[in-house]
Design a protein around this motif. Structure first.
Motif, PDB file in Angstrom:
ATOM      1  N   ILE A   2       0.856  -1.191   0.000  1.00 53.71           N
ATOM      2  CA  ILE A   2       0.000   0.000   0.000  1.00 53.71           C
ATOM      3  C   ILE A   2       0.892   1.241   0.000  1.00 53.71           C
ATOM      4  O   ILE A   2       2.063   1.180   0.414  1.00 53.71           O
ATOM      5  CB  ILE A   2      -0.965  -0.033   1.216  1.00 53.71           C
ATOM      6  CG1 ILE A   2      -2.094   1.003   1.084  1.00 53.71           C
ATOM      7  CG2 ILE A   2      -0.225   0.179   2.545  1.00 53.71           C
ATOM      8  CD1 ILE A   2      -3.267   0.765   2.045  1.00 53.71           C
TER       9      ILE A   2
ATOM     10  N   THR B  21       1.673  -3.460   8.301  1.00 56.70           N
ATOM     11  CA  THR B  21       0.526  -2.641   7.870  1.00 56.70           C
ATOM     12  C   THR B  21      -0.677  -3.551   7.614  1.00 56.70           C
ATOM     13  O   THR B  21      -0.559  -4.590   6.954  1.00 56.70           O
ATOM     14  CB  THR B  21       0.908  -1.863   6.591  1.00 56.70           C
ATOM     15  OG1 THR B  21       2.141  -1.183   6.850  1.00 56.70           O
ATOM     16  CG2 THR B  21      -0.148  -0.848   6.216  1.00 56.70           C
TER      17      THR B  21
ATOM     18  N   GLY C 100      12.202   6.261   2.419  1.00 54.33           N
ATOM     19  CA  GLY C 100      10.787   6.114   2.781  1.00 54.33           C
ATOM     20  C   GLY C 100       9.992   5.556   1.610  1.00 54.33           C
ATOM     21  O   GLY C 100      10.430   5.614   0.457  1.00 54.33           O
TER      22      GLY C 100
HETATM   23  O1  PA5 Z   1       5.463   6.667   1.984  1.00 59.18           O
HETATM   24  C1  PA5 Z   1       5.308   5.912   2.923  1.00 59.18           C
HETATM   25  O2  PA5 Z   1       6.220   5.691   3.735  1.00 59.18           O
HETATM   26  C2  PA5 Z   1       3.990   5.201   3.136  1.00 59.18           C
HETATM   27  O3  PA5 Z   1       3.109   5.464   2.105  1.00 59.18           O
HETATM   28  C3  PA5 Z   1       4.189   3.694   3.195  1.00 59.18           C
HETATM   29  O4  PA5 Z   1       4.796   3.274   2.011  1.00 59.18           O
HETATM   30  C4  PA5 Z   1       2.863   2.982   3.397  1.00 59.18           C
HETATM   31  O5  PA5 Z   1       2.214   3.489   4.529  1.00 59.18           O
HETATM   32  C5  PA5 Z   1       3.071   1.492   3.555  1.00 59.18           C
HETATM   33  O6  PA5 Z   1       3.847   1.212   4.684  1.00 59.18           O
HETATM   34  P1  PA5 Z   1       4.633  -0.149   4.835  1.00 59.18           P
HETATM   35  O7  PA5 Z   1       5.555  -0.276   3.689  1.00 59.18           O
HETATM   36  O8  PA5 Z   1       5.353  -0.038   6.133  1.00 59.18           O
HETATM   37  O9  PA5 Z   1       3.593  -1.269   4.852  1.00 59.18           O
END
Ligand code: PA5
Length: 415
Positions: free
Chosen positions: A77, A140, A197
């Motif tokens: 996601i 998540t 990120g």
């Molecule tokens: O940009 C971001 O850090 C968020 O959009 C994450 O990618 C998103 O919340 C998914 O998180 P995760 O990869 O920890 O499941």
């Protein structure tokens, strides 16, 4: 080598003068990003630094996946899926001879719709499938739930041992539930570098593995990203960021208007990039995606005549891969004219109408639908976003607001 992205401003002289006044601060922001001592700036210059052995491992693994399945389901996601989806829609794979025999990439876990996932399972259940679960935190809810449902399908279909061999994971090197599960079950994994990120991760294993599996030329994509580090392109990003920082003081909405459906998913990726990076501390403009010509026949009324709360960023492909010329006995004045000419007329007509009511316009001309252009576009946007955030005085790399709904959701589930 392809042409480069160009940006043309029709924002009025005052905004451009104010933006020019931010020049020294934009230079300093760029230097900060490149200094290497700021948290979450691992994406800066990453394409040029990507180790050859990691790239070869990604390519080998992607080829193995391609040989094993008809459907490759990517579960994630936000930043864990939007970038790969954007590239798959954007890159015209007719320009790459590598697509034959490649799996169809499908996405799961970006919603928890039972209907969506039941239909997905129904579509893939009788053919060979591999899964890629991508989660930096590893916990998540939405991707975790989708992963459970898809793992069950694989186990029933192939038995436990083969099912596990068809699961690939991208997650943190040390932490999280997914890391522990991957180690226990022996999934082939790639690491999401801790200083990158999610929304800045498309040029990392997160984007590269699914894209290579689908037959995208990821070396060209990386070359495009590297090309965006020329002085000229960095200047382009700094100016774009400065103009956006000035407009942030005057408007509350930025519409990202795409003129080709191949750019729709890139627009969705841009909304995450800018919205999640800049919308904090009571600041930022709300990024909104607009499909042209479609939305000119609905929202167009508001744009022209409604409350002037927005500026617009137009995303236009200069040299589309395919075109159609109109002909036929009833074609009249349109005889011999091409769809790309009509699309250009829509752009010019829209810009003329919007200039007349003083809507600030930024035109982003994307040279073509190639992997190279995509890599360049992504890096220019990432740099623009990070510099805009620093000019605004917000941290462009955190997302504290996203946590609030997660807490509410988990509280509800615990009841
Ligand atoms: O940009 C971001 O850090 C968020 O959009 C994450 O990618 C998103 O919340 C998914 O998180 P995760 O990869 O920890 O499941």
């Amino acid at each position: 080598m392809s042409d480069a992205i160009k940006i043309v401003y029709e924002t009025g002289a005052e905004i451009l003068e104010d933006a020019a006044g931010l020049r020294a601060r934009a230079d300093a922001a760029k230097e900060r990003l490149y200094a290497g001592d700021m948290d979450f700036t691992g994406w800066v210059n990453y394409a040029a630094r990507l180790p050859e052995d990691l790239l070869s491992d990604i390519e080998r693994t992607a080829d193995e996946i391609a040989a094993r399945c008809k459907y490759f389901v990517v579960i994630g996601i936000g930043g864990s899926y939007l970038g790969a989806r954007a590239a798959l829609s954007f890159v015209d794979r007719a320009d790459s001879k590598a697509t034959a025999g490649r799996p169809e990439v499908l996405f799961a876990g970006f919603n928890v719709s039972g209907t969506y996932h039941a239909n997905l399972i129904d579509k893939i259940k009788d053919d060979d499938v591999c899964l890629l679960i991508i989660s930096k935190s590893g916990g998540t809810l939405e991707p975790s739930v989708a992963f459970l449902a898809l793992k069950k399908l694989l186990t029933e279909k192939y038995g436990r041992e083969e099912a596990l061999s068809r699961i690939y994971a991208i997650t943190d090197e040390h932490n999280g539930k997914l890391r522990a599960e991957s180690d226990n079950n022996g999934y082939k994994t790639f690491i999401l570098p801790p200083d990158i990120g999610g929304r800045y991760s498309v040029i990392s294993p997160v984007g590269l593995l699914p894209l290579k599996a689908a037959g995208v030329d990821i070396r060209a994509l990386l070359a495009g990203a590297v090309s965006a580090e020329s002085e000229e392109m960095i200047d382009l990003a700094k100016k774009f960021a400065s103009v956006r920082a000035v407009l942030e003081q005057k408007k509350t909405v930025e519409t990202f208007a795409f003129f080709d459906p191949s750019v729709e998913d890139f627009t969705a990726w841009s909304l995450q990039l800018f919205g999640e990076s800049e919308g904090k501390d009571g600041r930022g403009v709300l990024p909104v995606g607009v499909g042209i010509s479609r939305d000119l026949h609905s929202l167009g009324q508001f744009f022209q005549d409604g409350r002037q709360i927005f500026y617009e960023t137009l995303l236009f492909i200069e040299n589309p891969t395919h075109d159609i010329t109109v002909s036929g006995e009833d074609a009249g004045d349109y005889t011999g004219r091409s769809f790309s000419e009509f699309n250009r007329a829509v752009l010019e007509g829209m810009a003329k109408a919007h200039r007349a009511v003083d809507i600030p316009i930024i035109r982003v001309f994307i040279p073509e639908n190639s992997a190279y252009a995509f890599g360049q576009l992504v890096y220019v946007f990432e740099l623009t976003c990070a510099i805009t955030g620093l000019l605004m005085g917000v941290n462009p790399f955190d997302q504290p607001g996203v946590e609030a709904y997660k807490k509410g959701m988990l509280d509800y589930l615990r009841k």
